[in-house]
Write a protein that holds these residues in place. Structure first.
Motif, short mmCIF file in Angstrom:
data_model
loop_
_atom_site.label_atom_id
_atom_site.label_comp_id
_atom_site.label_asym_id
_atom_site.label_seq_id
_atom_site.Cartn_x
_atom_site.Cartn_y
_atom_site.Cartn_z
N GLY A 62 4.31 62.65 11.62
CA GLY A 62 4.84 62.15 12.90
C GLY A 62 3.73 61.54 13.73
N HIS A 63 2.56 62.18 13.69
CA HIS A 63 1.41 61.66 14.44
C HIS A 63 0.99 60.29 13.90
CE1 HIS A 63 -2.03 61.61 16.98
NE2 HIS A 63 -2.91 61.82 16.03
N LEU A 64 1.02 60.11 12.57
CA LEU A 64 0.67 58.81 11.98
C LEU A 64 1.59 57.71 12.55
CD1 LEU A 64 0.21 59.62 8.16
CD2 LEU A 64 -1.59 59.10 9.78
N CYS A 65 2.88 58.03 12.65
CA CYS A 65 3.84 57.04 13.18
C CYS A 65 3.60 56.79 14.66
CB CYS A 65 5.27 57.52 12.96
SG CYS A 65 5.77 57.38 11.25
N GLY A 66 3.28 57.84 15.39
CA GLY A 66 3.00 57.67 16.82
C GLY A 66 1.77 56.81 17.05
N VAL A 67 0.72 57.05 16.24
CA VAL A 67 -0.49 56.23 16.35
C VAL A 67 -0.17 54.78 16.01
CG1 VAL A 67 -2.76 55.78 15.30
CG2 VAL A 67 -2.12 58.12 15.94
N ALA A 68 0.63 54.58 14.95
CA ALA A 68 1.00 53.22 14.55
C ALA A 68 1.72 52.50 15.70
CB ALA A 68 1.89 53.26 13.31
N ALA A 69 2.65 53.18 16.33
CA ALA A 69 3.41 52.56 17.43
C ALA A 69 2.49 52.22 18.60
CB ALA A 69 4.54 53.49 17.87
N ARG A 70 1.56 53.11 18.90
CA ARG A 70 0.64 52.83 20.02
C ARG A 70 -0.33 51.70 19.68
NH1 ARG A 70 1.42 58.30 20.51
NH2 ARG A 70 -0.43 58.93 19.35
N LEU A 71 -0.74 51.62 18.40
CA LEU A 71 -1.60 50.50 17.99
C LEU A 71 -0.84 49.18 18.10
CD1 LEU A 71 -3.52 51.94 14.89
CD2 LEU A 71 -4.55 51.06 16.99
N ALA A 72 0.44 49.20 17.72
CA ALA A 72 1.26 47.98 17.81
C ALA A 72 1.32 47.51 19.27
CB ALA A 72 2.66 48.25 17.27
N GLU A 73 1.46 48.49 20.16
CA GLU A 73 1.47 48.18 21.60
C GLU A 73 0.12 47.57 22.00
OE1 GLU A 73 3.67 47.87 24.68
OE2 GLU A 73 4.47 49.46 23.39
N LYS A 74 -0.96 48.21 21.55
CA LYS A 74 -2.32 47.79 21.94
C LYS A 74 -2.66 46.39 21.44
CE LYS A 74 -7.11 49.25 21.33
NZ LYS A 74 -7.98 50.01 20.44
N ILE A 75 -2.25 46.04 20.24
CA ILE A 75 -2.58 44.71 19.71
C ILE A 75 -1.55 43.65 20.14
CG2 ILE A 75 -3.93 45.64 17.78
CD1 ILE A 75 -1.62 45.00 15.89
N GLY A 76 -0.53 44.10 20.89
CA GLY A 76 0.38 43.15 21.53
C GLY A 76 1.52 42.67 20.65
N VAL A 77 1.92 43.48 19.65
CA VAL A 77 2.99 43.03 18.77
C VAL A 77 4.27 43.86 18.91
CG1 VAL A 77 1.35 42.09 17.08
CG2 VAL A 77 2.20 44.43 16.79
N ALA A 78 4.24 44.83 19.81
CA ALA A 78 5.38 45.77 19.89
C ALA A 78 6.67 45.03 20.21
CB ALA A 78 5.08 46.84 20.93
N GLU A 79 6.59 44.06 21.09
CA GLU A 79 7.82 43.38 21.50
C GLU A 79 8.34 42.46 20.39
OE1 GLU A 79 9.44 40.69 25.16
OE2 GLU A 79 7.62 41.86 25.50
N ALA A 80 7.44 41.69 19.79
CA ALA A 80 7.85 40.76 18.72
C ALA A 80 8.30 41.53 17.48
CB ALA A 80 6.69 39.83 18.37
N GLY A 81 7.70 42.67 17.26
CA GLY A 81 8.10 43.51 16.13
C GLY A 81 7.03 43.60 15.05
N TYR A 82 7.21 44.56 14.21
CA TYR A 82 6.21 44.84 13.16
C TYR A 82 6.89 45.68 12.09
CZ TYR A 82 5.98 49.16 15.92
OH TYR A 82 6.31 50.30 16.60
N ARG A 83 6.16 45.92 11.01
CA ARG A 83 6.71 46.75 9.92
C ARG A 83 5.72 47.84 9.55
NH1 ARG A 83 9.10 43.45 5.09
NH2 ARG A 83 10.57 42.98 6.76
N LEU A 84 6.24 49.06 9.38
CA LEU A 84 5.45 50.17 8.85
C LEU A 84 5.91 50.38 7.42
CD1 LEU A 84 5.55 52.73 11.81
CD2 LEU A 84 3.91 50.88 11.38
#
Ligand code: AMP
Ligand code: ZN
Length: 114
Positions: A62-84
């Motif tokens: 769960g922590h791995l996924c949380g870190v991934a989501a926060r990194l996506a936010e940090k690099i500015g792709v959260a809104e456009a979307g991404y894939r895990l």
């Protein structure tokens, strides 16, 4: 695990472009990026694959996924979307036997994967 590539990155024997580091997890740029952003998020503890995860390690996933989501936010792709992506075993295409989550972003990704 002495011979594990990603354990070597965790203990600093092998250099990598680390973008996140905490007590239990690190994240670094994939050496062979498949998208404009390609980050690997891994547990510091050696776990060979998602099939090897014990009940006590489930919060770590769960922590791995949380870190991934926060990194996506940090690099500015959260809104456009991404894939895990978590590849597991030969048919899953897993090449490195140390559990890792791929964060892929920065272009339109297609489905289904190859
Ligand atoms: P997988 O096929 O899911 O096991 O993915 C392994 C990933 O590790 C691939 O995307 C490789 O490009 C990546 N990789 C292998 N060696 C390194 C390294 N030394 N530093 C960063 N990424 C690596
Ligand atoms: Zn390892």
């Amino acid at each position: 695990m002495a011979e594990c590539l990603f354990c070597k990155i965790v203990n600093g024997e092998l250099s990598s472009d680390i973008v996140y580091d905490d007590e239990t997890v690190i994240a670094f740029k994939d050496i062979n990026p498949q998208a404009p952003h390609h980050i690997l998020i891994i547990p510091k503890k050696h776990i060979a694959s998602v099939s090897e995860v014990s009940a006590e390690d489930e919060p770590l996933l769960g922590h791995l996924c949380g870190v991934a989501a926060r990194l996506a936010e940090k690099i500015g792709v959260a809104e456009a979307g991404y894939r895990l992506v978590v590849n597991s075993g030969p048919h899953g295409g897993q090449a490195v036997a140390h559990l890792h989550v791929h964060l892929l972003a920065g272009r339109q990704l297609t489905w289904p994967p190859g």
